[in-house]
Motif scaffolding. Structure first.
Motif, PDB file in Angstrom:
ATOM      1  N   LEU A 212       1.071  -1.293   0.302  1.00  0.00           N
ATOM      2  CA  LEU A 212      -0.110  -0.218   0.042  1.00  0.00           C
ATOM      3  C   LEU A 212       1.077   0.892   0.399  1.00  0.00           C
ATOM      4  CD1 LEU A 212      -3.048   1.866   0.421  1.00  0.00           C
ATOM      5  CD2 LEU A 212      -2.602   1.597   2.499  1.00  0.00           C
ATOM      6  N   ASP A 213       1.414   1.833  -1.353  1.00  0.00           N
ATOM      7  CA  ASP A 213       1.621   3.624  -1.553  1.00  0.00           C
ATOM      8  C   ASP A 213       0.917   4.273  -1.097  1.00  0.00           C
ATOM      9  OD1 ASP A 213       3.186   1.565  -4.411  1.00  0.00           O
ATOM     10  OD2 ASP A 213       3.846   1.678  -2.269  1.00  0.00           O
ATOM     11  N   LEU A 214       2.240   4.924  -0.400  1.00  0.00           N
ATOM     12  CA  LEU A 214       0.920   6.334  -0.012  1.00  0.00           C
ATOM     13  C   LEU A 214       2.332   7.185   0.608  1.00  0.00           C
ATOM     14  CD1 LEU A 214      -0.987   4.980   3.180  1.00  0.00           C
ATOM     15  CD2 LEU A 214      -1.797   5.728   1.145  1.00  0.00           C
TER      16      LEU A 214
ATOM     17  N   THR B 105      -6.883   3.068   9.513  1.00  0.00           N
ATOM     18  CA  THR B 105      -7.493   2.436  10.970  1.00  0.00           C
ATOM     19  C   THR B 105      -8.970   2.753  10.600  1.00  0.00           C
ATOM     20  OG1 THR B 105      -6.510   3.521  12.713  1.00  0.00           O
ATOM     21  CG2 THR B 105      -5.713   1.480  11.965  1.00  0.00           C
ATOM     22  N   LYS B 106      -9.715   3.598  10.263  1.00  0.00           N
ATOM     23  CA  LYS B 106     -11.147   4.031  10.586  1.00  0.00           C
ATOM     24  C   LYS B 106     -11.880   4.209   9.710  1.00  0.00           C
ATOM     25  CE  LYS B 106      -9.737   5.287  15.779  1.00  0.00           C
ATOM     26  NZ  LYS B 106     -10.096   6.750  16.363  1.00  0.00           N
ATOM     27  N   ILE B 107     -12.639   4.675   9.646  1.00  0.00           N
ATOM     28  CA  ILE B 107     -13.637   5.432   8.213  1.00  0.00           C
ATOM     29  C   ILE B 107     -13.635   6.579   8.747  1.00  0.00           C
ATOM     30  CG2 ILE B 107     -16.227   5.450   7.685  1.00  0.00           C
ATOM     31  CD1 ILE B 107     -16.545   3.168   8.746  1.00  0.00           C
ATOM     32  N   HIS B 108     -12.803   7.449   7.366  1.00  0.00           N
ATOM     33  CA  HIS B 108     -12.259   9.123   7.416  1.00  0.00           C
ATOM     34  C   HIS B 108     -13.297   9.765   6.891  1.00  0.00           C
ATOM     35  CE1 HIS B 108      -9.846   6.336   5.046  1.00  0.00           C
ATOM     36  NE2 HIS B 108      -9.732   8.062   4.418  1.00  0.00           N
ATOM     37  N   PRO B 109     -13.530  10.453   6.801  1.00  0.00           N
ATOM     38  CA  PRO B 109     -14.280  11.633   6.004  1.00  0.00           C
ATOM     39  C   PRO B 109     -13.039  11.641   5.015  1.00  0.00           C
ATOM     40  CG  PRO B 109     -13.808  13.045   7.874  1.00  0.00           C
ATOM     41  CD  PRO B 109     -13.738  11.510   8.074  1.00  0.00           C
ATOM     42  N   VAL B 110     -13.249  12.881   4.100  1.00  0.00           N
ATOM     43  CA  VAL B 110     -12.913  13.314   2.620  1.00  0.00           C
ATOM     44  C   VAL B 110     -13.661  14.670   2.335  1.00  0.00           C
ATOM     45  CG1 VAL B 110     -11.626  13.115   0.445  1.00  0.00           C
ATOM     46  CG2 VAL B 110     -11.016  11.476   2.133  1.00  0.00           C
ATOM     47  N   CYS B 111     -13.293  15.634   2.412  1.00  0.00           N
ATOM     48  CA  CYS B 111     -13.731  16.475   1.551  1.00  0.00           C
ATOM     49  C   CYS B 111     -13.248  17.247  -0.113  1.00  0.00           C
ATOM     50  CB  CYS B 111     -14.537  17.933   2.244  1.00  0.00           C
ATOM     51  SG  CYS B 111     -14.883  17.592   3.611  1.00  0.00           S
ATOM     52  N   PRO B 112     -13.770  16.552  -1.222  1.00  0.00           N
ATOM     53  CA  PRO B 112     -13.120  16.811  -2.340  1.00  0.00           C
ATOM     54  C   PRO B 112     -13.292  18.985  -2.351  1.00  0.00           C
ATOM     55  CG  PRO B 112     -15.387  16.512  -2.527  1.00  0.00           C
ATOM     56  CD  PRO B 112     -15.244  16.843  -1.242  1.00  0.00           C
TER      57      PRO B 112
ATOM     58  N   TYR C 191     -14.961   7.259   3.457  1.00  0.00           N
ATOM     59  CA  TYR C 191     -13.738   6.449   3.332  1.00  0.00           C
ATOM     60  C   TYR C 191     -13.743   5.243   4.125  1.00  0.00           C
ATOM     61  CZ  TYR C 191     -12.914   8.551  -1.761  1.00  0.00           C
ATOM     62  OH  TYR C 191     -12.674   9.577  -2.750  1.00  0.00           O
ATOM     63  N   PRO C 192     -13.746   3.992   3.807  1.00  0.00           N
ATOM     64  CA  PRO C 192     -12.801   2.882   4.718  1.00  0.00           C
ATOM     65  C   PRO C 192     -11.287   2.942   4.941  1.00  0.00           C
ATOM     66  CG  PRO C 192     -13.417   1.751   2.582  1.00  0.00           C
ATOM     67  CD  PRO C 192     -14.221   3.221   1.854  1.00  0.00           C
ATOM     68  N   PRO C 193     -11.703   2.670   6.055  1.00  0.00           N
ATOM     69  CA  PRO C 193      -9.935   2.255   6.738  1.00  0.00           C
ATOM     70  C   PRO C 193      -8.951   1.495   4.989  1.00  0.00           C
ATOM     71  CG  PRO C 193     -11.352   1.482   8.062  1.00  0.00           C
ATOM     72  CD  PRO C 193     -11.998   1.053   7.144  1.00  0.00           C
ATOM     73  N   GLU C 194      -8.026   2.343   5.198  1.00  0.00           N
ATOM     74  CA  GLU C 194      -6.888   1.989   4.339  1.00  0.00           C
ATOM     75  C   GLU C 194      -6.526   0.694   4.950  1.00  0.00           C
ATOM     76  OE1 GLU C 194      -6.991   3.409   1.225  1.00  0.00           O
ATOM     77  OE2 GLU C 194      -7.752   5.092   1.523  1.00  0.00           O
TER      78      GLU C 194
ATOM     79  N   TYR D  30      -9.405  -2.250   4.942  1.00  0.00           N
ATOM     80  CA  TYR D  30     -10.018  -2.511   3.858  1.00  0.00           C
ATOM     81  C   TYR D  30      -8.850  -3.213   2.663  1.00  0.00           C
ATOM     82  CZ  TYR D  30     -11.573  -1.963  -1.636  1.00  0.00           C
ATOM     83  OH  TYR D  30     -12.182  -2.080  -2.862  1.00  0.00           O
ATOM     84  N   ARG D  31      -7.865  -3.241   3.053  1.00  0.00           N
ATOM     85  CA  ARG D  31      -6.775  -3.827   1.778  1.00  0.00           C
ATOM     86  C   ARG D  31      -6.718  -5.085   2.855  1.00  0.00           C
ATOM     87  NH1 ARG D  31      -6.906   1.213   0.650  1.00  0.00           N
ATOM     88  NH2 ARG D  31      -6.085   1.388  -2.231  1.00  0.00           N
ATOM     89  N   LEU D  32      -6.398  -5.110   3.798  1.00  0.00           N
ATOM     90  CA  LEU D  32      -6.459  -6.965   4.403  1.00  0.00           C
ATOM     91  C   LEU D  32      -7.789  -7.540   4.266  1.00  0.00           C
ATOM     92  CD1 LEU D  32      -4.957  -5.471   7.992  1.00  0.00           C
ATOM     93  CD2 LEU D  32      -3.603  -6.443   5.965  1.00  0.00           C
ATOM     94  N   GLU D  33      -8.351  -7.056   4.237  1.00  0.00           N
ATOM     95  CA  GLU D  33      -9.996  -7.977   3.635  1.00  0.00           C
ATOM     96  C   GLU D  33      -9.540  -8.562   2.350  1.00  0.00           C
ATOM     97  OE1 GLU D  33     -13.472  -6.148   4.886  1.00  0.00           O
ATOM     98  OE2 GLU D  33     -12.402  -5.746   6.588  1.00  0.00           O
ATOM     99  N   ALA D  34      -8.793  -7.955   1.479  1.00  0.00           N
ATOM    100  CA  ALA D  34      -9.293  -8.287   0.144  1.00  0.00           C
ATOM    101  C   ALA D  34      -7.896  -8.692  -0.349  1.00  0.00           C
ATOM    102  CB  ALA D  34      -8.780  -6.837  -0.936  1.00  0.00           C
TER     103      ALA D  34
END
Length: 227
Positions: A118-120, A133-140, A153-156, A159-163
């Motif tokens: 997961l590149d950030l 680790t938490k559901i976080h808001p994003v303002c476009p 958005y779901p936790p980054e 979400y990827r651990l489940e996938a």
């Protein structure tokens, strides 16, 4: 007299140019001679006072090892230590060279071990705990013409651990430009593998002359009793 005068004015232009060049030739030869003498004087002065020994030039590059001939990124024998430190510390702070490219070989070795990435980037990441680790808001961006909206958005990381596929070894969170993060944010990243056992954290916290790494807990100032 008039005919003689007219002969002077009636000379072709090419003949006049030849006469002018013949008159200017001695001046040109004298100028070149002066330049040649000045160059000779400079060469003589350099021979007396200058250092003409090429083996003692300042800034000379010398090949001191095998890495100078092949490339330092090809002959490093620390891949085994890199893999063992990732498994032992689970969160590392790396310092690649400024020119870049060296960290790709260490990344590819982790990928061969079965890790997914997961590149950030640390710039614009916000609060790492909330984003990862938490559901976080994003303002476009509304650009001043649209109403201010808020998307969730779901936790980054979760979400990827489940996938992840069943044969995956884990998830590596690779964060670039982590040098802009605060000490508290680095401490959370150092503790993230404790909260998510299948997660490994690699944070680029700066640059150095060669590729090196340290435990992220040490960089963040966490002692053994605090972990």
């Amino acid at each position: 007299m008039s005919s003689a005068a007219s002969l002077g004015y009636g000379v072709p232009a090419c003949f006049n140019n030849v006469q002018h060049t013949k008159k200017q030739q001695p001046m040109r030869n004298s100028f070149m001679a002066k330049q040649h003498r000045s160059v000779g004087m400079m060469q003589g002065w350099r021979g007396r006072h200058g250092n003409t020994n090429t083996s003692k030039r300042v800034g000379e590059v010398k090949c001191r090892g095998l890495g100078d001939f092949i490339g330092g990124d090809l002959v490093r024998f620390d891949i085994g230590k890199w893999l063992s430190d990732v498994e032992e510390h689970k969160a590392l702070a790396i310092y690649p060279p400024h020119e870049g490219g060296y960290e790709g070989r260490y990344l590819s070795r982790l990928k061969r071990q079965g890790y997914y990435f997961l590149d950030l980037t640390a710039r614009g990441l916000g609060d790492p705990e909330t984003t990862l680790t938490k559901i976080h808001p994003v303002c476009p961006p509304h650009v001043g013409k649209q109403p201010i909206a808020r998307w969730y958005y779901p936790p980054e990381v979760d979400y990827r651990l489940e996938a992840l596929p069943p044969n995956a070894k884990g998830l590596v969170v690779w964060i670039i430009e982590a040098k802009v993060l605060s000490k508290a944010e680095l401490q959370f990243l150092a503790l993230l593998p404790t909260l998510r056992p299948n997660v490994r954290v690699i944070a680029e916290c700066g640059n150095w002359r060669k590729f090196m790494w340290k435990p992220l807990k040490e960089i963040a100032g966490l002692t053994t009793s605090e972990v």
